[in-house]
Enzyme design. Structure first.
Site, PDB file in Angstrom:
ATOM      1  N   GLY A  27       0.830  -1.201   0.000  1.00  0.00           N
ATOM      2  CA  GLY A  27       0.000   0.000   0.000  1.00  0.00           C
ATOM      3  C   GLY A  27       0.859   1.243   0.000  1.00  0.00           C
ATOM      4  O   GLY A  27       2.003   1.232  -0.442  1.00  0.00           O
ATOM      5  N   CYS A  28       0.305   2.332   0.506  1.00  0.00           N
ATOM      6  CA  CYS A  28       1.023   3.602   0.558  1.00  0.00           C
ATOM      7  C   CYS A  28       2.365   3.435   1.260  1.00  0.00           C
ATOM      8  O   CYS A  28       2.429   2.950   2.390  1.00  0.00           O
ATOM      9  CB  CYS A  28       0.166   4.629   1.293  1.00  0.00           C
TER      10      CYS A  28
END
Length: 242
Positions: free
Chosen positions: A63-64
């Protein structure tokens, strides 16, 4: 919500609050990572032997990269956690291009660690317990696109074997309420992200995105891995705030 920094800059506070509220509900709606924040996943049955080398590296996407980097900057034995891109070529390893989901890259973190202090398997345990929801495909909560996939970019055959065995172990034991979607891939070249992405969690702990989606991971890390928790993060050096 592929371009977080641009989105946060242009949305009104009301619109941003609405987007984050939806994301927060998704986070709490029963996904495995929400559960794992209060549950330590089993350690890998297969791990590397205690190392004698001065340092080793692993590359993780989950993810981020702001949150993944932030988590591992607080892990004892980690000497650097660099946000960047893996899975594509050097020519288009740039945030604006990666955010189109067309380059093959994943937002990744290259973790350099002391194998005499912490093992590769222990770092993977942190990853699956705290840093990512490994059941989401090409997504982590409000962020969607292949650049947000869950992937372990193995740098050696031994890393690939340990990671593959661990994914199978977690799936077999049904730790999560859905199958593990984490890919065990091969490092094809890691490219550091732009300076304004480095140390983002530490520099912007009160931003709504970080406070909503990433700071809970730091709290979970401290709770679940107290012996491995560093109060002062190990930051990427030479990076100015933005």
């Amino acid at each position: 919500m592929a371009r977080r920094s641009r989105l946060i800059a242009i949305l009104s506070s009301t619109a941003l609050a609405a987007v984050l509220a939806v994301g927060a509900l998704t986070f709490a709606a029963g996904h495995s990572q929400a559960e794992a924040l209060n549950k330590l996943v089993p350690a890998p049955s297969l791990d590397e032997k205690p190392g004698t080398a001065g340092s080793e590296t692993l590359i993780l996407a989950g993810g981020c990269f702001w949150g993944v980097q932030g988590v591992f900057q607080h892990v004892r034995g980690v000497t650097e956690a660099m946000a960047g891109y893996d899975g594509g070529s050097a020519a288009n390893a740039q945030y604006e291009l990666v955010s189109t989901s067309t380059t093959g890259h994943a937002e990744s973190v290259r973790i350099t660690y002391d194998p005499k202090v912490i093992t590769y398997g222990k770092l993977l345990q942190v990853y699956f317990s705290v840093a990512t929801d490994p059941t989401q495909v090409n997504q982590q909560y409000p962020d969607t696109g292949s650049q947000y996939r869950s992937e372990i970019f193995a740098t050696t055959p031994e890393q690939a074997a340990i990671a593959s065995a661990y994914v199978a172990q977690l799936d077999h034991s049904k730790v999560y309420s859905a199958p593990v979607a984490t890919i065990v891939g091969k490092n094809s070249g890691f490219y550091p992200a732009e300076a304004y992405h480095q140390n983002y969690l530490t520099l912007h702990p009160d931003s709504e995105y970080i406070a909503t989606f990433d700071m809970p991971k730091i709290g979970a890390l401290q709770k679940l891995f107290p012996a491995s928790f560093l109060t002062q993060p190990v930051l990427v050096q030479g990076v100015k705030g933005s």
